[in-house]
Design an enzyme around this catalytic site. Structure first.
Site, PDB file in Angstrom:
ATOM      1  N   ASN A   9       0.866  -1.178   0.000  1.00 50.92           N
ATOM      2  CA  ASN A   9       0.000   0.000   0.000  1.00 50.92           C
ATOM      3  C   ASN A   9       0.905   1.231   0.000  1.00 50.92           C
ATOM      4  OD1 ASN A   9      -1.809   2.039   0.499  1.00 50.92           O
ATOM      5  ND2 ASN A   9      -2.289   1.403   2.600  1.00 50.92           N
ATOM      6  N   LYS A  11       0.117   4.263  -0.326  1.00 54.29           N
ATOM      7  CA  LYS A  11      -0.536   5.455   0.248  1.00 54.29           C
ATOM      8  C   LYS A  11      -0.310   6.676  -0.663  1.00 54.29           C
ATOM      9  CE  LYS A  11       0.141   3.451   4.784  1.00 54.29           C
ATOM     10  NZ  LYS A  11       0.056   3.669   6.223  1.00 54.29           N
ATOM     11  N   HIS A  97      -9.367   0.934   4.962  1.00 55.23           N
ATOM     12  CA  HIS A  97      -8.113   1.206   5.668  1.00 55.23           C
ATOM     13  C   HIS A  97      -8.408   2.179   6.813  1.00 55.23           C
ATOM     14  CE1 HIS A  97      -4.040   2.515   6.531  1.00 55.23           C
ATOM     15  NE2 HIS A  97      -3.621   1.441   5.881  1.00 55.23           N
ATOM     16  N   GLU A  99      -6.911   4.650   7.834  1.00 53.20           N
ATOM     17  CA  GLU A  99      -6.727   6.067   7.503  1.00 53.20           C
ATOM     18  C   GLU A  99      -7.979   6.638   6.829  1.00 53.20           C
ATOM     19  OE1 GLU A  99      -2.978   5.574   5.491  1.00 53.20           O
ATOM     20  OE2 GLU A  99      -2.075   5.037   7.407  1.00 53.20           O
ATOM     21  N   GLU A 169      -5.224  -5.268  10.552  1.00 53.56           N
ATOM     22  CA  GLU A 169      -4.219  -4.241  10.801  1.00 53.56           C
ATOM     23  C   GLU A 169      -4.524  -3.527  12.115  1.00 53.56           C
ATOM     24  OE1 GLU A 169      -2.251  -2.894   6.909  1.00 53.56           O
ATOM     25  OE2 GLU A 169      -4.060  -1.726   7.118  1.00 53.56           O
ATOM     26  N   GLY A 175       2.538   2.004  10.655  1.00 50.69           N
ATOM     27  CA  GLY A 175       3.494   3.096  10.490  1.00 50.69           C
ATOM     28  C   GLY A 175       4.198   3.521  11.765  1.00 50.69           C
ATOM     29  N   SER A 214       3.583  -2.409  10.372  1.00 51.90           N
ATOM     30  CA  SER A 214       5.036  -2.421  10.576  1.00 51.90           C
ATOM     31  C   SER A 214       5.690  -3.749  10.204  1.00 51.90           C
ATOM     32  CB  SER A 214       5.357  -2.023  12.022  1.00 51.90           C
ATOM     33  OG  SER A 214       4.915  -0.702  12.285  1.00 51.90           O
TER      34      SER A 214
HETATM   35  C1  PEP Z   1      -0.630   0.073   6.091  1.00 49.08           C
HETATM   36  O1  PEP Z   1      -0.747   1.271   5.956  1.00 49.08           O
HETATM   37  O2  PEP Z   1      -1.507  -0.680   5.625  1.00 49.08           O
HETATM   38  C2  PEP Z   1       0.522  -0.450   6.808  1.00 49.08           C
HETATM   39  C3  PEP Z   1       0.460  -1.668   7.261  1.00 49.08           C
HETATM   40  O3  PEP Z   1       1.580   0.407   6.999  1.00 49.08           O
HETATM   41  P1  PEP Z   1       3.029   0.054   7.653  1.00 49.08           P
HETATM   42  O4  PEP Z   1       3.489  -1.249   7.016  1.00 49.08           O
HETATM   43  O5  PEP Z   1       3.896   1.191   7.288  1.00 49.08           O
HETATM   44  O6  PEP Z   1       2.810  -0.111   9.112  1.00 49.08           O
END
Ligand code: PEP
Length: 256
Positions: A9, A11, A97, A99, A169, A175, A214
């Site tokens: 992803n 973003k 997601h 976000e 997630e 992040g 992460s």
């Molecule tokens: C994400 O935004 O779906 C995500 C898992 O980000 P990160 O791997 O940077 O934690």
């Protein structure tokens, strides 16, 4: 046997040169890698460029996108439809997601409508679910995940999860570098699968459940060693070809 899916992803990150460099790097890094589906979700504006580069690289990558509208055309300023995504070769579409749930106030019900519309348009929803830090600390993780999945089951029925992807997630792990332990993630994945199995064991057994939050080359193998973790949704580490390919290779190896 569930085939692992590792998805990047990107973003709101990208430029023409970055897309070109990253996809050329991935085309090279993934040569000869089998046993894993590897997908990327660039910003919508770069889908055309990404489609061409993926084709040039021999279609080793699957093209995805980060969002969809719930209409195929009309007066919906700023949105992108499933038909448009399909025309540019995108098949795996991220919805829900955290976000988007947070910054765009997307409810469980609205995400479920997106899920239904993607299925109606023969696209693969990558349904993100997961709890906040406060919900985690309050011991509400399983209930939050169940509620987010139930909204989809209520809207479309459990069979709609056939061929779809769920990405668990934990929001506090996205992040932040503060990844869930592989054991904790496995426990939640098993509970998600068990929750779906109450409606249909067959659907629960085939549905891909990715972990996201992460994931890095250093911790990827520990997740993929878990029986209910079928891949990863990767943010930060998917912006580096070597790191993202290492995660994909770890999935292929662990699930071989
Ligand atoms: C994400 O935004 O779906 C995500 C898992 O980000 P990160 O791997 O940077 O934690």
């Amino acid at each position: 046997m569930r085939r692992p899916v590792v998805m990047g992803n990107w973003k709101l990150n990208g430029s023409k040169s970055m897309v070109s460099e990253l996809l050329s790097g991935l085309n090279a890094e993934l040569a000869g890698v089998t046993g894993v589906d590897v997908a990327v979700a660039p910003p919508t504006l770069y889908l055309d460029q990404a489609e061409r580069l993926i084709k040039e690289g021999g279609n080793k990558l699957i093209l995805g996108a980060q969002n969809t509208d719930v209409n195929n055309s009309g007066a919906f300023t700023g949105d992108t439809s499933p038909e448009m995504l399909k025309e540019f070769g995108a098949s795996h579409i991220i919805i829900g997601h955290s976000e988007r749930r947070d910054y765009h106030s997307e409810s469980d019900e609205f995400v479920a409508k997106k899920f239904a519309f993607l299925k109606e348009n023969s696209l693969i929803p990558v349904l993100c679910i997961g709890e906040s830090e406060a919900q985690n600390e309050a011991g509400e993780t399983e209930a939050v995940c169940a509620r987010q999945i139930d909204a989809v089951i209520k809207e479309c029925g459990v069979d709609a999860l056939n061929g779809a992807i769920i990405a668990y997630e934990p929001i506090w792990a996205i992040g932040t570098g503060k990844a869930a332990t592989a054991e904790d993630a496995q426990r939640i994945h098993a509970s998600i699968r068990a929750h779906i199995a109450k409606e249909s064991e067959a659907v629960a057994n085939q549905v891909i459940i990715q972990y996201g939050g992460s994931v890095k080359p250093e911790n990827a193998a520990s997740y993929f060693a878990q029986p209910d973790i079928d891949g990863a949704l990767v943010g930060g580490a998917s912006l580096d070809a070597k790191s993202f390919a290492a995660i994909a290779k770890a999935a292929a190896e662990a699930k071989a």
